[in-house]
Design an enzyme around this catalytic site. Structure first.
Site, short mmCIF file in Angstrom:
data_model
loop_
_atom_site.label_atom_id
_atom_site.label_comp_id
_atom_site.label_asym_id
_atom_site.label_seq_id
_atom_site.Cartn_x
_atom_site.Cartn_y
_atom_site.Cartn_z
N HIS A 151 -16.49 3.22 -14.13
CA HIS A 151 -16.26 2.64 -12.90
C HIS A 151 -17.69 1.64 -12.39
CE1 HIS A 151 -15.17 2.19 -8.47
NE2 HIS A 151 -14.08 1.90 -9.00
N ARG A 208 -6.19 1.72 -12.79
CA ARG A 208 -4.87 2.00 -12.46
C ARG A 208 -4.00 0.63 -12.00
NH1 ARG A 208 -5.09 5.89 -8.88
NH2 ARG A 208 -4.39 7.42 -10.15
N TYR A 242 -12.79 -9.46 -1.00
CA TYR A 242 -13.38 -8.24 -0.85
C TYR A 242 -14.90 -8.25 -0.48
CZ TYR A 242 -9.67 -5.88 -3.80
OH TYR A 242 -8.39 -5.34 -4.05
N ARG A 244 -11.98 -4.24 -13.47
CA ARG A 244 -10.92 -5.26 -13.18
C ARG A 244 -11.47 -6.53 -13.14
NH1 ARG A 244 -6.83 -1.74 -11.02
NH2 ARG A 244 -7.69 0.17 -9.66
N ASN A 248 0.96 -1.22 -0.01
CA ASN A 248 0.06 -0.01 0.18
C ASN A 248 0.78 1.12 -0.03
OD1 ASN A 248 -2.33 -1.60 0.12
ND2 ASN A 248 -2.84 -1.27 2.38
N HIS A 277 -15.29 -3.18 1.00
CA HIS A 277 -15.40 -2.75 -0.16
C HIS A 277 -16.79 -2.03 -0.51
CE1 HIS A 277 -14.80 -2.50 -4.80
NE2 HIS A 277 -13.93 -1.94 -4.42
#
Length: 700
Positions: free
Chosen positions: A447, A417, A480, A387, A54, A604
């Site tokens: 997104h 990213r 998640y 993703r 991170n 999440h």
């Protein structure tokens, strides 16, 4: 509030926490998991590694961005009004503290605890003669042939080092083959070499696991690379670079090709951090700092490996299940308990289905696309991918649908990213299968998490929809926490269909029936609902807001929550990471509580609850409360209309608010305190309770 008292200035920078420092505090909370004796030992090591990874990304993106802001003269003023220069100073101070604590946790806590379990990473001083002989042979056969040391002179300048690569600066004494005195050499360890080497069982005590760092091996045998010269010192170091892709989406005519080309340059961006072994002499530190053009505030000298995340490999190399989290089996709602044999279209015609991952399986979502691919009455499949991985079962199912003659349209966000390379690959794979692939809207990342299936039933088209808070990624769905809603609701289907038309045609879309969507109605829609709760409180009606998000930064949203608190609305915020709102400010945020849950799974879900004077509303979506999500991305937020499913989410939120084991409470100074249980209180760990509950069949 007294009518004679002037209204507080909600734009005051004193009412906001710095987002960068808040992100560092999240990373500190992750690190604290490595100190928790209730967490299995190898998982504690994993948390240390996660905190390191991170921090890498923080420097690659956030610190790099601040440096760029200074270079272009942009003041970078967030709501807290801290300039980029001020932010960098505060970041350096806190990041140095964090790094020092990371290595303290490693050296003083984890390595001794691992050794007590017969799991050791052996320093050179502890090698037996047999181990040293084996490692010398390993170096000669596996390492030395692919190393290319560079002796520095005018013909061999300081090399351009790969981002985050393992390097060594070597101090040499003596003359080279051409009779010249040598000073320094640079050695870069190729990424093909494993950073942690497992010693053979016969070289370790019975039942023990012995490992050696590649850096230790290179240190031990460095002189073999410089025949005839003496190695005076050998010290590891690592350079972190700006890793954001510089792409002008307005100027490029082929985004796929542009991103593929730009990826080749990512590893050579501007330097933003220099990590060096703690025992490296000062003159060599200064040499490296000057060669990298680094300010001393971004130099970190560390007592251990310069890349802690390399230790994560021990989790898979050590077969000790007693030192890991217990395996779990994901549950399924009762109406899907028959697995892939069930007709999902038939189920969704009768009722909505809510999935809560990872407590419940992601497989029904994959099954839905697979059934669509093989169903003769399905005409089209449309999906967004942010993703997912190029070789995922989701992509397999979409390829199968395209091969089966369905109209398959996929909106692939190439600019996710650090997933750009995988997304370029999956986009190419889908195109080769005959799918229509588009890359979203120029200037706006897509997104949103949407799946739409169009099926002909009784000579009419019927739409089946999946909307989620997380990505279509099977692996992350096990680590998640996310919600996914599957429905055949007519108006919801029309809304999603219109969104896909907008993403592909770029035209305007009709007013939505049910969905809120960014960058058009989501920001305004959430503000209206916060204001509605504020009005209820001002009228003496019960009012409450619960929001669970990953980040809360957007100033208008924060100000709306401040006004709600001032009116008496009870506000509970469950914010995993960045939070710029200050809770507990007298007269402004007295009624706001902020907590963060850090546990086995990465929180999440994005969920919003509004009491609405008894007409409760629950919304779930893909967006966090940040400017980029609300104003510069394509996002969706969808209502949970089934009373039964709505109550499920409310119950889940209350479970998180009752957590007294993995919860951290935010103070107005930006620091977090772990929730302390009162004597006699039963421990409540939300993730554990949900795992126990959902692993059983959830009956409808």
């Amino acid at each position: 509030m007294d009518n004679m008292t002037p209204a507080p200035d909600l734009n005051s920078p004193d009412l906001y926490l710095n987002r960068e420092l808040s992100l560092l505090e999240f990373n500190w909370r992750v690190l604290q998991q490595a100190l928790d004796p209730d967490v299995p030992l190898l998982e504690r090591l994993n948390y240390l590694c996660i905190s390191s990874t991170n921090l890498d990304e923080f420097f690659e993106v956030r610190v790099a961005g601040l440096i760029q802001q200074i270079e272009i003269g942009d003041p970078y003023l967030e709501a807290d009004q801290i300039t980029a220069q001020e932010a960098l100073k505060l970041i350096s101070q806190r990041a140095h503290e964090l790094v020092e604590e990371q290595y303290s946790v490693l050296n003083e806590q984890l390595l001794p605890a691992l050794a007590a379990e017969s799991i050791e990473v052996l320093p050179r001083a502890n090698w037996t003669d047999d181990q040293a002989n084996w490692l010398r042979n390993y170096f000669q056969e596996e390492v030395l042939p692919i190393l290319s040391p560079i002796g520095l002179d005018s013909a061999h300048p300081f090399p351009r080092l790969l981002n985050k690569s393992l390097n060594f600066i070597v101090s040499l004494v003596g003359k080279d083959a051409f009779g010249r005195d040598r000073g320094y050499a640079i050695l870069q360890a190729p990424r093909a070499l494993p950073r942690v080497i497992a010693l053979p069982e016969e070289l370790a005590p019975a039942g023990a696991y012995n490992f050696v760092f590649l850096s230790s091996v290179i240190h031990a045998f460095a002189e073999d690379l410089f025949f005839g010269m003496k190695v005076k010192g050998c010290y590891q170091f690592r350079v972190t670079r700006n890793s954001d892709l510089a792409i002008d989406t307005e100027e490029t005519s082929d985004l796929l090709a542009t991103i593929a080309d730009e990826l080749t340059h990512r590893n050579y961006g501007d330097e933003v951090r220099l990590e060096i072994a703690h025992n490296c002499p000062e003159e060599m530190v200064e040499f490296l700092r000057n060669q990298c053009g680094m300010d001393s505030s971004n130099v970190y000298q560390v007592n251990g490996p310069v890349n802690l995340s390399r230790l994560q490999t021990l989790h898979s190399l050590v077969e000790r299940q007693d030192l890991k989290f217990k395996p779990f089996t994901q549950g399924r709602p009762g109406n899907l308990s028959n697995g892939s044999e069930i007709d999902l279209f038939n189920v969704l015609r009768k009722q909505d289905v809510l999935l809560h991952h990872p407590f419940e399986s992601f497989t029904p979502v994959i099954d839905l696309i697979r059934q669509a691919a093989s169903d003769a009455t399905v005409l089209a499949v449309k999906q967004t991918l942010y993703r997912t991985g190029a070789m995922s079962p989701i992509v397999d199912a979409l390829v199968a649908a395209a091969h089966a003659g369905k109209e398959v349209t996929v909106v692939v966000e190439l600019r996710a990213r650090f997933d750009e390379e995988a997304n370029v690959a999956l986009a190419s794979r889908l195109q080769q299968a005959g799918a229509h692939v588009v890359y979203g809207i120029v200037g706006y990342k897509t997104h949103a998490k949407m799946l739409l299936i169009l099926r002909r039933e009784n000579n009419k088209l019927r739409r089946y929809v999946h909307l989620g808070t997380g990505n279509y990624h099977r692996s992350t769905s096990r680590i998640y926490t996310d919600y996914g809603l599957m429905t055949s609701d007519k108006q919801m289907g029309e809304d999603v269909n219109n969104l896909f038309i907008q993403l592909t045609s770029l035209g305007k879309i009709p007013k939505m029936h049910k969905l809120l969507h960014a960058p058009f109605t989501l920001h305004e829609g959430l503000l209206e609902r916060i204001q509605r709760e504020t009005s209820h409180a001002e009228s003496g009606k019960p009012a409450r807001i619960i929001a669970k998000v990953n980040a809360l930064v957007e100033p208008e949203m924060i100000q709306a929550l401040y006004r709600a608190s001032m009116a008496g609305v009870q506000v509970d915020l469950i914010v995993r990471g960045i939070c710029s709102l200050k809770p507990g400010v007298p007269g402004i945020s007295d009624n706001i509580r902020v907590r963060s849950i850090i546990g086995r799974f990465l929180e999440h879900t994005r969920v919003f609850y509004f009491a609405n004077s008894g007409e409760e509303e629950v919304w779930a979506g893909s967006a966090d409360l940040m400017k980029r999500n609300l104003l510069r991305r394509v996002e969706t937020c969808f209502p949970i209309e089934s009373k039964r499913l709505r109550q499920r989410i409310i119950d889940d939120l209350e479970t998180y608010l009752a957590d007294n084991t993995q919860a951290w409470i935010l103070s107005a100074d930006g620091r977090y305190q772990r929730v302390a249980r009162n004597e006699g209180d039963e421990p409540v760990a939300a993730q554990t309770l949900l795992l126990e509950k959902m692993a059983k069949t959830y009956t409808s």
